[in-house]
Design a protein around this motif. Sequence first.
Motif, mmCIF file in Angstrom:
data_model
loop_
_atom_site.group_PDB
_atom_site.id
_atom_site.type_symbol
_atom_site.label_atom_id
_atom_site.label_comp_id
_atom_site.label_asym_id
_atom_site.label_seq_id
_atom_site.Cartn_x
_atom_site.Cartn_y
_atom_site.Cartn_z
ATOM 1 N N ARG A 480 0.849 -1.177 0.000
ATOM 2 C CA ARG A 480 0.000 0.000 0.000
ATOM 3 C C ARG A 480 0.892 1.238 0.000
ATOM 4 N NH1 ARG A 480 -2.608 -3.308 3.802
ATOM 5 N NH2 ARG A 480 -4.708 -3.982 3.191
ATOM 6 N N LYS A 481 0.647 2.115 -0.927
ATOM 7 C CA LYS A 481 1.362 3.384 -0.932
ATOM 8 C C LYS A 481 0.534 4.378 -0.118
ATOM 9 C CE LYS A 481 3.403 6.947 -3.843
ATOM 10 N NZ LYS A 481 3.653 7.438 -5.229
ATOM 11 N N ILE A 482 1.022 4.676 1.076
ATOM 12 C CA ILE A 482 0.260 5.558 1.965
ATOM 13 C C ILE A 482 0.808 6.985 1.889
ATOM 14 C CG2 ILE A 482 -0.314 3.668 3.532
ATOM 15 C CD1 ILE A 482 1.853 4.766 5.449
ATOM 16 N N THR A 483 -0.098 7.937 2.116
ATOM 17 C CA THR A 483 0.294 9.348 2.171
ATOM 18 C C THR A 483 0.328 9.778 3.629
ATOM 19 O OG1 THR A 483 -0.691 9.808 0.017
ATOM 20 C CG2 THR A 483 -0.307 11.695 1.472
ATOM 21 N N VAL A 484 1.502 10.197 4.089
ATOM 22 C CA VAL A 484 1.696 10.625 5.472
ATOM 23 C C VAL A 484 1.658 12.156 5.514
ATOM 24 C CG1 VAL A 484 3.239 10.603 7.464
ATOM 25 C CG2 VAL A 484 3.093 8.587 5.972
ATOM 26 N N GLU A 485 0.705 12.654 6.297
ATOM 27 C CA GLU A 485 0.537 14.101 6.414
ATOM 28 C C GLU A 485 1.106 14.603 7.739
ATOM 29 O OE1 GLU A 485 -0.385 15.787 4.013
ATOM 30 O OE2 GLU A 485 -2.029 14.899 2.868
#
Length: 589
Positions: A480-485
């Motif tokens: 899973r390519k997750i976006t970390v904010e």
Amino acid sequence: MSGKDSFDAVGHNIQEKASVIWNVANSLYGVYKPHEYGLVILPMTVVKRFHDCLLPRHQNVLDTYAKIKHLAIRDGFLREASGYPFYNTSPFTFETLRADADNIEDNFLAYLRGFSENVQDILAQMGFLDQVKRMADNHLLYQVIVDFCSEKADMSPEKITTVDMGYIFENLVQRFSESYGEDAGAHFTSRDIIYAMCDLLVTGNPGGEAKTIYDMTMGTSQMLTCMEERLHQLDAETMVTTFGQEFNPFTYGIAKADMLIRGGNPDNMKYGDTLSNDQFQGFFFDYIISNPPFGVDWKREAVSVEEEARKGRRGRFAPGLPSKSDGQMLFLLNGVAKLKEGTGRMAIIQNGSSLFTGDAGSGPSEIRRYLIENDWLDAIVQLPNDSFYNTGIATYVWVIAKNKPEAHQGRVLLVDASQCFEPRRKPIGNKRADITPSCRTLIVRAYGEYKTADYTETLENGRTISCRARLMDNEDLGYRKITVESPLRDEGGTIVRKKGKPVPDADKRDTENVPLKEDMEAYLAREVLPYNPDAWIDKTKTKLGYEIPFTRTFYVYQKLEKATQIADRIKTREKSLMEKLNALFGKEP
């Protein structure tokens, strides 16, 4: 004779015969440029092969034709008289053509017109009549006929088997392609690779009933011929029907000629671009074996391919489209679409880019996802480098199966066979490695046992060959390519909020790839929060991706040399260099 010696001898004999035929080019020199020699030699070889096959029953055909020439339908009688699905009703043979030099053009044209329509179609596709006129106008035709009358150019079935004739054609195509500056590998896959692919396809899946085989980029059709041969070795009673498509007119002509000589249905050999002009719409096959071009763009076919992709599940390219710079994965999808549900199997060659190119959600990643989530990817075998005539790069055989046995389901086997080869005594182009019978047996064993293991064998000549196999779960190939904010902060360092929620700082946004088997929140807690405690995952932006980590899977850690050892080695080297410099300039050490 050992298996390796026999393997080498067959290849040598094919090259020798092809060299004899290609030497006819000596008669063409001057009128034809080197890159044009194949325009004559390839179709003349086809004609001579037809001639030598038909010669023993030539008189029988003439006698039959004399009796039935008044009938409207004659094909069936004449095919029966010739013993082949083609014939020639002309009274001429190559020997009688040679006997009349003054009338060679008229006589040879009459001879060609005597062939059945299916042969004339092949010659028309190759543009041969234009070359006959060109040779005649330049007083070359008679000498070329004489050259093909030599005993060394005897192509009768008693002298050259159908399979070997196919490889002679392949060798001639290779020479033509190289002299023309074309990519020879687009047409030419050596038999050692083909045999390995055939054995991978039939392992655990023997014949015994009617089988269909398809090659979407068939070249001169030798993959089809070898696969048919392999199925008949397993069960001589198996009914095998082959189908192929090719867009090069010369190789297409040879493939159709080969099919005629073998007694198959030449209508199953289709001309056209597989990506933009599919000639087998609605067909499904038991086996597919193919070596499509890689590193070749599909811009020419883009309009048709994109239209096909918009059909969704009704089309061949619904899962995704690769970069326009390389169309090899389109051929992969075409094959998957044409495999019989529940029984179909495919062996197809790809280069390394198909394993990993494309980010999560991209066309290549979605194609891999399609194969893996449907549980059709059975194995990938890395071939030895320098196995092909036109490239030394790493290549892989993808084994796709819509009939995975229970023990294979949910898994993919990766096999590193890069060290499973024997060096060639004499390279041909880039080909320096052969997958000999012993090597093929070891590769097939590694695939057949379908487990994590290392395989080695010491051959009679003392050489050690090896394969490494690693069994992986389908989920091991996904991530899973997750976006970390991270939160936006005001000048005072306070987190900026909107409707009670922190506002993300676009400049600090980051992405991470998390293995499918790992929980995203656990990953965040371990890898991110210790350094950025206010970070969070924006799950609306999460993408699923798949890649085949071949290099990483087989990487073997090499222990680094100690610093003291490196320093000692440098000092020794420096001392040696200084001694040489002092000796050069006559100085005392």
